[in-house]
Design an enzyme around this catalytic site. Structure first.
Site, PDB file in Angstrom:
ATOM      1  N   THR A 120      -0.767  10.884 -25.873  1.00  0.00           N
ATOM      2  CA  THR A 120      -1.545  12.088 -26.185  1.00  0.00           C
ATOM      3  C   THR A 120      -2.764  11.692 -27.020  1.00  0.00           C
ATOM      4  O   THR A 120      -2.625  11.189 -28.131  1.00  0.00           O
ATOM      5  CB  THR A 120      -0.663  13.098 -26.949  1.00  0.00           C
ATOM      6  OG1 THR A 120       0.471  13.386 -26.139  1.00  0.00           O
ATOM      7  CG2 THR A 120      -1.417  14.374 -27.251  1.00  0.00           C
ATOM      8  N   GLU A 145       1.993  13.999 -20.574  1.00  0.00           N
ATOM      9  CA  GLU A 145       3.431  14.196 -20.348  1.00  0.00           C
ATOM     10  C   GLU A 145       3.908  15.400 -21.146  1.00  0.00           C
ATOM     11  O   GLU A 145       3.409  15.681 -22.228  1.00  0.00           O
ATOM     12  CB  GLU A 145       4.210  12.924 -20.693  1.00  0.00           C
ATOM     13  CG  GLU A 145       4.090  12.437 -22.117  1.00  0.00           C
ATOM     14  CD  GLU A 145       5.082  13.054 -23.051  1.00  0.00           C
ATOM     15  OE1 GLU A 145       6.036  13.655 -22.540  1.00  0.00           O
ATOM     16  OE2 GLU A 145       4.887  12.971 -24.264  1.00  0.00           O
ATOM     17  N   LEU A 147       7.378  15.941 -21.509  1.00  0.00           N
ATOM     18  CA  LEU A 147       8.815  15.711 -21.652  1.00  0.00           C
ATOM     19  C   LEU A 147       9.282  16.106 -23.050  1.00  0.00           C
ATOM     20  O   LEU A 147       8.617  15.807 -24.033  1.00  0.00           O
ATOM     21  CB  LEU A 147       9.145  14.225 -21.451  1.00  0.00           C
ATOM     22  CG  LEU A 147       8.609  13.528 -20.204  1.00  0.00           C
ATOM     23  CD1 LEU A 147       9.042  12.068 -20.199  1.00  0.00           C
ATOM     24  CD2 LEU A 147       9.084  14.241 -18.951  1.00  0.00           C
ATOM     25  N   LYS A 198      -2.974  19.353 -22.699  1.00  0.00           N
ATOM     26  CA  LYS A 198      -1.757  18.879 -23.387  1.00  0.00           C
ATOM     27  C   LYS A 198      -1.733  19.371 -24.833  1.00  0.00           C
ATOM     28  O   LYS A 198      -0.730  19.904 -25.315  1.00  0.00           O
ATOM     29  CB  LYS A 198      -1.708  17.351 -23.327  1.00  0.00           C
ATOM     30  CG  LYS A 198      -0.773  16.683 -24.306  1.00  0.00           C
ATOM     31  CD  LYS A 198       0.693  16.989 -24.022  1.00  0.00           C
ATOM     32  CE  LYS A 198       1.559  16.542 -25.169  1.00  0.00           C
ATOM     33  NZ  LYS A 198       2.570  15.621 -24.905  1.00  0.00           N
ATOM     34  N   ASN A 202       1.070  22.124 -26.516  1.00  0.00           N
ATOM     35  CA  ASN A 202       1.874  21.904 -27.722  1.00  0.00           C
ATOM     36  C   ASN A 202       1.470  22.869 -28.840  1.00  0.00           C
ATOM     37  O   ASN A 202       2.328  23.387 -29.559  1.00  0.00           O
ATOM     38  CB  ASN A 202       1.735  20.444 -28.201  1.00  0.00           C
ATOM     39  CG  ASN A 202       2.740  19.531 -27.508  1.00  0.00           C
ATOM     40  OD1 ASN A 202       3.461  19.959 -26.607  1.00  0.00           O
ATOM     41  ND2 ASN A 202       2.795  18.270 -27.913  1.00  0.00           N
ATOM     42  N   GLY A 247      13.686  29.317 -37.440  1.00  0.00           N
ATOM     43  CA  GLY A 247      14.511  28.313 -38.080  1.00  0.00           C
ATOM     44  C   GLY A 247      13.853  27.779 -39.336  1.00  0.00           C
ATOM     45  O   GLY A 247      12.847  28.311 -39.806  1.00  0.00           O
ATOM     46  N   CYS A 254       5.781  15.169 -32.254  1.00  0.00           N
ATOM     47  CA  CYS A 254       4.645  15.681 -31.469  1.00  0.00           C
ATOM     48  C   CYS A 254       3.968  16.903 -32.055  1.00  0.00           C
ATOM     49  O   CYS A 254       2.762  16.872 -32.326  1.00  0.00           O
ATOM     50  CB  CYS A 254       5.119  15.980 -30.050  1.00  0.00           C
ATOM     51  SG  CYS A 254       5.815  14.528 -29.272  1.00  0.00           S
TER      52      CYS A 254
HETATM   53  C1  UGA Z   1       7.446  18.779 -27.373  1.00  0.00           C
HETATM   54  C2  UGA Z   1       7.068  19.627 -26.149  1.00  0.00           C
HETATM   55  O1  UGA Z   1       8.054  20.661 -25.943  1.00  0.00           O
HETATM   56  C3  UGA Z   1       6.974  18.734 -24.897  1.00  0.00           C
HETATM   57  O2  UGA Z   1       6.531  19.514 -23.804  1.00  0.00           O
HETATM   58  C4  UGA Z   1       5.965  17.611 -25.168  1.00  0.00           C
HETATM   59  O3  UGA Z   1       5.913  16.704 -24.089  1.00  0.00           O
HETATM   60  C5  UGA Z   1       6.380  16.827 -26.394  1.00  0.00           C
HETATM   61  O4  UGA Z   1       6.481  17.720 -27.525  1.00  0.00           O
HETATM   62  C6  UGA Z   1       5.336  15.765 -26.642  1.00  0.00           C
HETATM   63  O5  UGA Z   1       4.192  16.115 -26.982  1.00  0.00           O
HETATM   64  O6  UGA Z   1       5.593  14.582 -26.389  1.00  0.00           O
HETATM   65  P1  UGA Z   1       9.713  17.734 -28.342  1.00  0.00           P
HETATM   66  O7  UGA Z   1       8.927  17.679 -29.636  1.00  0.00           O
HETATM   67  O8  UGA Z   1      10.395  16.506 -27.841  1.00  0.00           O
HETATM   68  O9  UGA Z   1       8.737  18.227 -27.148  1.00  0.00           O
HETATM   69  O10 UGA Z   1      10.867  18.849 -28.485  1.00  0.00           O
HETATM   70  P2  UGA Z   1      10.930  20.442 -28.369  1.00  0.00           P
HETATM   71  O11 UGA Z   1      12.114  20.787 -27.556  1.00  0.00           O
HETATM   72  O12 UGA Z   1       9.626  21.017 -27.998  1.00  0.00           O
HETATM   73  O13 UGA Z   1      11.266  20.881 -29.894  1.00  0.00           O
HETATM   74  C7  UGA Z   1      10.334  20.780 -30.974  1.00  0.00           C
HETATM   75  C8  UGA Z   1      10.907  21.479 -32.204  1.00  0.00           C
HETATM   76  O14 UGA Z   1      10.874  22.906 -32.036  1.00  0.00           O
HETATM   77  C9  UGA Z   1      12.368  21.142 -32.526  1.00  0.00           C
HETATM   78  O15 UGA Z   1      12.501  20.920 -33.916  1.00  0.00           O
HETATM   79  C10 UGA Z   1      13.130  22.386 -32.087  1.00  0.00           C
HETATM   80  O16 UGA Z   1      14.326  22.585 -32.779  1.00  0.00           O
HETATM   81  C11 UGA Z   1      12.117  23.465 -32.431  1.00  0.00           C
HETATM   82  N1  UGA Z   1      12.328  24.746 -31.712  1.00  0.00           N
HETATM   83  C12 UGA Z   1      12.293  24.799 -30.361  1.00  0.00           C
HETATM   84  C13 UGA Z   1      12.541  25.898 -32.459  1.00  0.00           C
HETATM   85  O17 UGA Z   1      12.582  25.872 -33.715  1.00  0.00           O
HETATM   86  N2  UGA Z   1      12.717  27.081 -31.806  1.00  0.00           N
HETATM   87  C14 UGA Z   1      12.670  27.162 -30.450  1.00  0.00           C
HETATM   88  O18 UGA Z   1      12.817  28.304 -29.914  1.00  0.00           O
HETATM   89  C15 UGA Z   1      12.471  25.994 -29.708  1.00  0.00           C
END
Ligand code: UGA
Length: 434
Positions: A120, A145, A147, A198, A202, A247, A254
């Site tokens: 990124t 990406e 992911l 991207k 995010n 939360g 990221c």
């Molecule tokens: C995030 C993006 O979702 C991906 O699409 C992106 O590729 C990635 O960053 C990146 O830039 O590489 P990631 O950080 O791995 O992915 O995980 P997420 O599932 O997005 O969670 C991020 C945070 O948000 C976690 O701490 C999760 O617990 C929190 N979260 C998620 C919440 O507090 N509430 C929600 O409803 C969803």
């Protein structure tokens, strides 16, 4: 196709393994000698569900090396750059590893190759790298990406969309061939649009989370319930249900980094962002608000033992970078609590931050020994299936704190516990504070 992947971290290793599973011949390159040695002996450097199986199935088509010079013999048609882009002290994106990888690989590219920046990076970086294109052998492209850690393999094979940032129809065709077998809409655009999309994705997700956290904080002070509000807001089809859960803050490598980098990149081009800064401020304050909630109910933490389940920033990962759990624990320790922690995967990674300042339990049950209360801070599936009656017996106080608002409130209350989330509390008669 022959594909080289430079940088075998969370992004690069998933890309390398999954493209090999799609049938491509893949060469993974990483500077870390130990990482390559452990990969060559079949060991994964981190936990990611499903990745081990993909690697096993594609082992015939995937090789790894420390030597970038191997590109000369391998002759890839596509090279994916997956090296880190950490935050600088001022929040801007450190792009030197991307620039170095491209400068190094350029020496060994002897045939026309698409070099895809997957890391990124801020839009505009291509101008600084364009010198590698003058030989006519390299064409830079961007395939950001999307992911998620913990769901990366599924996200690779079933993405919501693929984004191809290209400069020519030729590069687009190469990228279409590379991704053959993945069913998803393809958005073709300029390299800069791909890179900005991207950051925008995010930042949009992070905005939703901070916005809902702000509403949850208001719910706490006015005595409303964030789950009711989430249901109402999320059932508006224009908004959608996902990424609304409040939360003790979002974490990971990221969102916090990318949101700041977007703001800094805009500033560099003379545009001052106005929406972005509060996203980070609200998020940075959530752990403090959560700990205040605990203290309001338990009183002074000195002489008290607090159990914490969950150290990783997200369920199904061992990554603790920017994890709200670590921030909450730091605040508990600073206020005199003794902390006993348990995480199914992230204990070793958390030790790097917490060292011997906490007690590491070997099971969920062991962490409860002598504890006043339990804080659950990562969405691990096993935590949802906990025996709440046993927990109610083990804890000295009736309180249970859910820092991810993901547990079944009804089950917890049936066991006689008082459930406290963010923007939710089953003891509404208690003072609701800041
Ligand atoms: C995030 C993006 O979702 C991906 O699409 C992106 O590729 C990635 O960053 C990146 O830039 O590489 P990631 O950080 O791995 O992915 O995980 P997420 O599932 O997005 O969670 C991020 C945070 O948000 C976690 O701490 C999760 O617990 C929190 N979260 C998620 C919440 O507090 N509430 C929600 O409803 C969803």
């Amino acid at each position: 196709m022959k594909v080289a992947v430079i940088g075998l971290g969370y992004v690069g290793l998933v890309q390398a393994a999954c493209f090999a599973k799609l049938g491509h011949i893949v060469l993974g390159i990483d500077l870390d000698v130990q990482k390559i040695a452990s990969l060559q002996s079949g060991m994964l450097p981190f936990f990611e569900p499903g990745l081990e199986d993909v690697l096993r199935e594609s082992v015939q088509r995937l090789s790894c090396t420390n030597s970038i010079a191997a590109l000369e013999v391998f002759k890839p048609e596509v090279i994916l750059i997956c090296v880190p882009t950490p935050a600088r002290a001022d929040g801007s994106c450190e792009t030197q590893f991307v620039a170095r990888a491209i400068a190094e690989l350029a020496v060994y590219v002897l045939e026309k190759t698409v070099v895809v920046i997957k890391s990124t990076v801020p839009p505009g970086i291509r101008k600084d790298l364009q010198y590698v294109e003058t030989s006519g052998l390299i064409e830079l492209a961007s395939v950001p990406e999307f992911l998620r850690e913990g769901k990366a393999v599924k996200d690779f094979f079933q993405p919501d969309r693929l984004v191809f940032g290209v400069q020519s129809v030729w590069a687009e065709q190469v990228l279409r061939a590379l991704h053959k077998g993945i069913e998803a809409p393809i958005c073709v655009m300029s390299v800069e649009s791909a890179q900005l999309s991207k950051y925008a994705s995010n930042a949009m997700l992070a905005t939703r989370l901070s916005f809902m956290n702000e509403i949850a904080n208001i719910a706490d002070v006015v005595g409303a319930d964030i789950e009711d509000i989430e249901r109402v807001v999320g059932s508006d089809k224009r908004i959608g249900k996902m990424f609304l859960r409040s939360g003790a803050g979002f974490g990971g490598s990221c969102f916090p980094k990318d949101v700041l980098a977007l703001s800094q990149a805009a500033r560099l081009h003379g545009y001052e962002t106005r929406i972005i800064e509060p996203i980070i401020e609200i998020n940075a304050d959530q752990p403090r608000r959560f700990v205040n909630k605990v203290r309001e109910r338990l009183g002074d933490f000195s002489q008290k033992t607090i159990a914490v389940w969950g150290l990783a920033f997200n369920g199904n990962t061992d990554d603790v970078r920017e994890s709200p759990a670590i921030k909450v624990i730091e605040l508990l320790l600073a206020q005199g609590a003794a902390v006993q922690v348990y995480d199914p995967r992230a204990m070793k990674q958390a030790y790097a931050f917490l060292q011997d300042r906490v007690t590491y339990a070997t099971s969920m049950q062991e962490a409860l020994y002598g504890a006043e209360t339990l804080l659950i801070l990562t969405e691990w599936p096993e935590f949802m299936k906990a025996d709440w009656n046993d927990i109610a017996h083990a804890l000295a106080s009736p309180y249970l704190f859910d820092g991810k608002n993901f547990l079944s409130r009804a089950q917890i209350q049936q066991a006689g516990l008082i459930y406290c989330g963010i923007g939710i509390c089953s003891d509404v008669s208690r003072p609701l504070g800041n």
